[in-house]
Design a protein around this motif. Structure first.
Motif, PDB file in Angstrom:
ATOM      1  N   ARG A 273       0.837  -1.208   0.000  1.00  0.00           N
ATOM      2  CA  ARG A 273       0.000   0.000   0.000  1.00  0.00           C
ATOM      3  C   ARG A 273       0.872   1.258   0.000  1.00  0.00           C
ATOM      4  O   ARG A 273       0.571   2.240  -0.689  1.00  0.00           O
ATOM      5  CB  ARG A 273      -0.905   0.001   1.235  1.00  0.00           C
ATOM      6  N   ALA A 274       1.958   1.227   0.785  1.00  0.00           N
ATOM      7  CA  ALA A 274       2.865   2.374   0.830  1.00  0.00           C
ATOM      8  C   ALA A 274       3.536   2.602  -0.520  1.00  0.00           C
ATOM      9  O   ALA A 274       3.905   3.737  -0.861  1.00  0.00           O
ATOM     10  CB  ALA A 274       3.917   2.162   1.912  1.00  0.00           C
ATOM     11  N   ALA A 275       3.710   1.519  -1.305  1.00  0.00           N
ATOM     12  CA  ALA A 275       4.326   1.631  -2.631  1.00  0.00           C
ATOM     13  C   ALA A 275       3.328   2.055  -3.706  1.00  0.00           C
ATOM     14  O   ALA A 275       3.688   2.148  -4.880  1.00  0.00           O
ATOM     15  CB  ALA A 275       4.966   0.300  -3.012  1.00  0.00           C
ATOM     16  N   GLY A 276       2.078   2.304  -3.333  1.00  0.00           N
ATOM     17  CA  GLY A 276       1.089   2.804  -4.281  1.00  0.00           C
ATOM     18  C   GLY A 276       0.037   1.803  -4.717  1.00  0.00           C
ATOM     19  O   GLY A 276      -0.822   2.142  -5.546  1.00  0.00           O
ATOM     20  N   ASP A 277       0.064   0.586  -4.201  1.00  0.00           N
ATOM     21  CA  ASP A 277      -0.944  -0.413  -4.573  1.00  0.00           C
ATOM     22  C   ASP A 277      -2.309   0.038  -4.055  1.00  0.00           C
ATOM     23  O   ASP A 277      -2.457   0.373  -2.875  1.00  0.00           O
ATOM     24  CB  ASP A 277      -0.565  -1.770  -3.971  1.00  0.00           C
ATOM     25  N   ARG A 278      -3.313   0.047  -4.913  1.00  0.00           N
ATOM     26  CA  ARG A 278      -4.638   0.549  -4.529  1.00  0.00           C
ATOM     27  C   ARG A 278      -5.586  -0.565  -4.093  1.00  0.00           C
ATOM     28  O   ARG A 278      -6.744  -0.303  -3.778  1.00  0.00           O
ATOM     29  CB  ARG A 278      -5.279   1.317  -5.688  1.00  0.00           C
ATOM     30  N   ARG A 279      -5.127  -1.803  -4.089  1.00  0.00           N
ATOM     31  CA  ARG A 279      -5.973  -2.871  -3.551  1.00  0.00           C
ATOM     32  C   ARG A 279      -6.173  -2.659  -2.058  1.00  0.00           C
ATOM     33  O   ARG A 279      -5.356  -2.041  -1.380  1.00  0.00           O
ATOM     34  CB  ARG A 279      -5.332  -4.239  -3.799  1.00  0.00           C
ATOM     35  N   GLY A 280      -7.253  -3.215  -1.525  1.00  0.00           N
ATOM     36  CA  GLY A 280      -7.496  -3.113  -0.096  1.00  0.00           C
ATOM     37  C   GLY A 280      -6.498  -3.930   0.708  1.00  0.00           C
ATOM     38  O   GLY A 280      -5.853  -4.862   0.197  1.00  0.00           O
ATOM     39  N   HIS A 281      -6.377  -3.606   1.988  1.00  0.00           N
ATOM     40  CA  HIS A 281      -5.438  -4.283   2.884  1.00  0.00           C
ATOM     41  C   HIS A 281      -5.698  -5.789   2.915  1.00  0.00           C
ATOM     42  O   HIS A 281      -4.774  -6.600   2.774  1.00  0.00           O
ATOM     43  CB  HIS A 281      -5.580  -3.689   4.289  1.00  0.00           C
ATOM     44  N   GLN A 282      -6.951  -6.169   3.075  1.00  0.00           N
ATOM     45  CA  GLN A 282      -7.296  -7.587   3.153  1.00  0.00           C
ATOM     46  C   GLN A 282      -7.075  -8.289   1.821  1.00  0.00           C
ATOM     47  O   GLN A 282      -6.640  -9.449   1.773  1.00  0.00           O
ATOM     48  CB  GLN A 282      -8.755  -7.751   3.598  1.00  0.00           C
ATOM     49  N   ALA A 283      -7.368  -7.595   0.717  1.00  0.00           N
ATOM     50  CA  ALA A 283      -7.174  -8.202  -0.610  1.00  0.00           C
ATOM     51  C   ALA A 283      -5.694  -8.488  -0.863  1.00  0.00           C
ATOM     52  O   ALA A 283      -5.336  -9.545  -1.412  1.00  0.00           O
ATOM     53  CB  ALA A 283      -7.736  -7.280  -1.693  1.00  0.00           C
ATOM     54  N   ILE A 284      -4.815  -7.566  -0.457  1.00  0.00           N
ATOM     55  CA  ILE A 284      -3.378  -7.792  -0.634  1.00  0.00           C
ATOM     56  C   ILE A 284      -2.925  -8.980   0.207  1.00  0.00           C
ATOM     57  O   ILE A 284      -2.128  -9.817  -0.245  1.00  0.00           O
ATOM     58  CB  ILE A 284      -2.583  -6.529  -0.263  1.00  0.00           C
ATOM     59  N   GLN A 285      -3.440  -9.081   1.418  1.00  0.00           N
ATOM     60  CA  GLN A 285      -3.078 -10.215   2.270  1.00  0.00           C
ATOM     61  C   GLN A 285      -3.478 -11.535   1.605  1.00  0.00           C
ATOM     62  O   GLN A 285      -2.702 -12.500   1.604  1.00  0.00           O
ATOM     63  CB  GLN A 285      -3.747 -10.081   3.639  1.00  0.00           C
ATOM     64  N   ALA A 286      -4.697 -11.587   1.070  1.00  0.00           N
ATOM     65  CA  ALA A 286      -5.169 -12.814   0.430  1.00  0.00           C
ATOM     66  C   ALA A 286      -4.314 -13.159  -0.788  1.00  0.00           C
ATOM     67  O   ALA A 286      -3.907 -14.314  -0.982  1.00  0.00           O
ATOM     68  CB  ALA A 286      -6.635 -12.664   0.031  1.00  0.00           C
ATOM     69  N   ASP A 287      -4.003 -12.148  -1.621  1.00  0.00           N
ATOM     70  CA  ASP A 287      -3.199 -12.405  -2.818  1.00  0.00           C
ATOM     71  C   ASP A 287      -1.785 -12.839  -2.440  1.00  0.00           C
ATOM     72  O   ASP A 287      -1.211 -13.742  -3.067  1.00  0.00           O
ATOM     73  CB  ASP A 287      -3.154 -11.151  -3.691  1.00  0.00           C
ATOM     74  N   SER A 288      -1.199 -12.218  -1.428  1.00  0.00           N
ATOM     75  CA  SER A 288       0.152 -12.575  -0.999  1.00  0.00           C
ATOM     76  C   SER A 288       0.187 -13.986  -0.428  1.00  0.00           C
ATOM     77  O   SER A 288       1.153 -14.735  -0.640  1.00  0.00           O
ATOM     78  CB  SER A 288       0.656 -11.572   0.044  1.00  0.00           C
ATOM     79  N   PHE A 289      -0.862 -14.358   0.291  1.00  0.00           N
ATOM     80  CA  PHE A 289      -0.965 -15.709   0.841  1.00  0.00           C
ATOM     81  C   PHE A 289      -0.957 -16.743  -0.285  1.00  0.00           C
ATOM     82  O   PHE A 289      -0.210 -17.724  -0.253  1.00  0.00           O
ATOM     83  CB  PHE A 289      -2.249 -15.810   1.670  1.00  0.00           C
ATOM     84  N   VAL A 290      -1.762 -16.499  -1.323  1.00  0.00           N
ATOM     85  CA  VAL A 290      -1.847 -17.442  -2.446  1.00  0.00           C
ATOM     86  C   VAL A 290      -0.528 -17.470  -3.214  1.00  0.00           C
ATOM     87  O   VAL A 290      -0.001 -18.549  -3.538  1.00  0.00           O
ATOM     88  CB  VAL A 290      -3.012 -17.052  -3.375  1.00  0.00           C
TER      89      VAL A 290
END
Length: 532
Positions: A273-290
């Motif tokens: 998010r700090a790098a500019g990603d506009r996905r939500g916090h939870q969505a990034i967590q889910a994508d990173s997990f996968v």
């Protein structure tokens, strides 16, 4: 059968009590008839309300009262259902015993064992309930077991449920967590939990789970390790179908591993998010997990994690005292489990302290205890202080508007989850209870950890304020809704309130406790020379 209170309660007095007396004298059939009458009225009002639920700018308080009464009615019905289902199971047991005696011509040596009859009756009762209320047989069986414990051994929680002081979810979660205890221990844990109802007024399910764990530890302090080992044998991963082409993945793992997973995913989401990603916090967590689990290009890289563990000295030295530990981002965990997890890191930390002392004295020192080939986990020991009566963490003040990092971390350790009533979300922001713009100080007493949604409290409720005497009551915060509903919240105690002090008291007003922060480094990287 019961059209009005006058038909059944001609004697002077409370008409509601007259209804109760009539059902008592009429027996279970009278209860079924009364429930049928009330069910008919409620069903008709729900299906054909006419103008009953027409909104009006003066009707907010009236609708608030209706919602409150529906909640009270639902709680009473849940308690009544528990008694009815248990009575059904016991009646079926008696029926099966009578049938067995008839088949064997009353020859006791040929009758099935009582335990076998009890299992058969419980299974039959669960199936009966399953078919009646449209619930799976397994779910009905689990509910029956929980209801048995509530009715037989947990009068405090059953009373709290019937009087709407707790929800059905809270009562049954406590009952399930008490399952490993003996009936005597269960009754003691129920008594301890019942004594904390006032303190848990605005508590969410996570705080209630911690309170139940503390009651279990106090009722059976020697059984912590046994219960954990039994639960650890049931670790598993499940993948379930979710709505609209999605799936839900659940991993049942040890507490400290779960806290590390949560922290790592949260750090990755904040970084992106700090790098500019506009996905939500939870969505990034889910994508990173996968991505990480499947070894894809955007997988997370190893990093050092900083996890706070609050544990008393006496729990480290003697876990049989019943004290529990607290893990940042998770909550309560058995002290014996964390003793095992911390044995290596603490040994390394103590070895490094010894080495530093010897170097100061001009000696050559020992071999490096924590280096590139040392343990993956390291511990930095910090001393924390508890409120002498309620067992909460207490500390320092700052003049800045934003909470300094150390103070924000301390508040996160103290509160563990969002402090809003009944909210169990992770803490995302540190809030001024009395707003800074209105003169509120940036200090521990005026701070609380909230999720992003609840930190918009000024737009959601009438007021949020500190109440009570901090010297005796601890950190109590009262939330008042627009309609005037009041709920109080408080931090989770690290030790049971008013428990005897542990070894080495730190002074007349506070008992000293230790915080353990474990840091996990990637195996391929060198850890810092000094733990922080």
């Amino acid at each position: 059968m019961f059209d009005s209170a006058q038909e059944i309660g001609s004697a002077p007095g409370d008409p509601h009590q007259a209804l109760v007396d009539a059902v008592h004298s009429g027996g279970i059939s009278a209860l079924a008839a009364a429930l049928g009458d009330q069910g008919f009225v409620l069903r008709e009002l729900a299906l054909r309300p006419q103008g009953l639920f027409t909104p009006g700018d003066k009707l907010g308080t009236a609708y608030t009262n209706v919602v409150g009464m529906i909640h009270e009615l639902r709680s009473a019905m849940d308690a009544l259902e528990a008694r009815a289902v248990v009575a059904l199971a016991e009646s079926l047991t008696l029926q099966k015993q009578a049938e067995a005696r008839a088949r064997t011509a009353q020859e006791a040596d040929q009758a099935p064992p009582t335990k076998a009859l009890l299992r058969e009756a419980s299974s039959e009762a669960a199936r009966e309930v399953s078919m009646k209320i449209k619930k799976s047989p397994a779910s009905a069986a689990h509910s029956l077991a929980s209801q048995r414990r509530l009715v037989a051994d947990m009068p405090e929680m059953l009373t709290a449920l019937a009087s709407a002081k707790v929800t059905s979810t809270v009562a049954h979660n406590a009952s399930r967590s008490f399952a490993p205890l003996s009936p005597t221990q269960r009754a003691e844990a129920d008594r301890l939990l019942g004594g904390r109802l006032a303190d848990l007024d605005g508590a969410g399910s996570e705080t209630w789970n911690d309170a139940a764990a503390a009651a279990i530890a106090a009722a059976d302090p020697q059984g912590q390790e046994r219960r954990h080992l039994r639960a650890k044998q049931e670790r598993h991963v499940t993948v379930r179908r979710a709505e609209h082409g999605m799936a839900t993945v659940t991993a049942h793992v040890p507490a400290l591993d779960g806290a590390k997973i949560r922290k790592r995913l949260s750090i990755e989401a904040e970084r992106q998010r700090a790098a500019g990603d506009r996905r939500g916090h939870q969505a990034i967590q889910a994508d990173s997990f996968v991505d990480t689990l499947l070894g894809q290009e955007d997988a997370m890289v190893p990093v050092t994690l900083d996890i706070g563990i609050m544990i008393t000295e006496r729990a480290l030295l003697n876990p049989g005292t019943g004290d529990l530990a607290q893990i940042e981002g998770y909550g309560t965990a058995p002290a014996e489990v964390l003793r095992e997890e911390l044995r290596g890191p603490l040994g390394a930390a103590l070895a490094q302290q010894t080495e530093e002392t010897e170097e100061t004295e001009g000696t050559e020192g020992t071999d490096e205890a924590i280096g590139p080939d040392g343990p993956a986990q390291r511990a930095a020991i910090r001393r924390l202080y508890l409120h002498p009566r309620v067992g909460e963490l207490v500390a320092v003040e700052s003049r800045a508007r934003a909470f300094p990092a150390a103070l924000a971390t301390f508040i996160r350790w103290r509160d563990l989850v969002c402090r809003a009533p009944y909210c169990n979300a992770p803490i995302r922001q540190t809030d001024h209870i009395d707003p800074h713009a209105a003169g509120g100080h940036t200090c521990l007493d005026n701070g609380q950890g909230l999720c992003a949604s609840c930190n918009d409290k000024e737009q959601q409720v009438r007021s949020v304020q500190r109440v009570g005497d901090p010297a005796t009551d601890g950190h109590v915060v009262e939330w008042t809704s627009r309609a005037g509903t009041r709920r109080t919240t408080r931090p989770r105690a690290l030790v049971a309130p008013d428990s005897p002090p542990g070894p080495e008291p730190a002074g007349p007003t506070h008992r000293r406790r230790s915080a353990r922060r474990t840091r996990r480094r990637p195996p391929s990287s060198r850890a810092p020379d000094t733990p922080v």
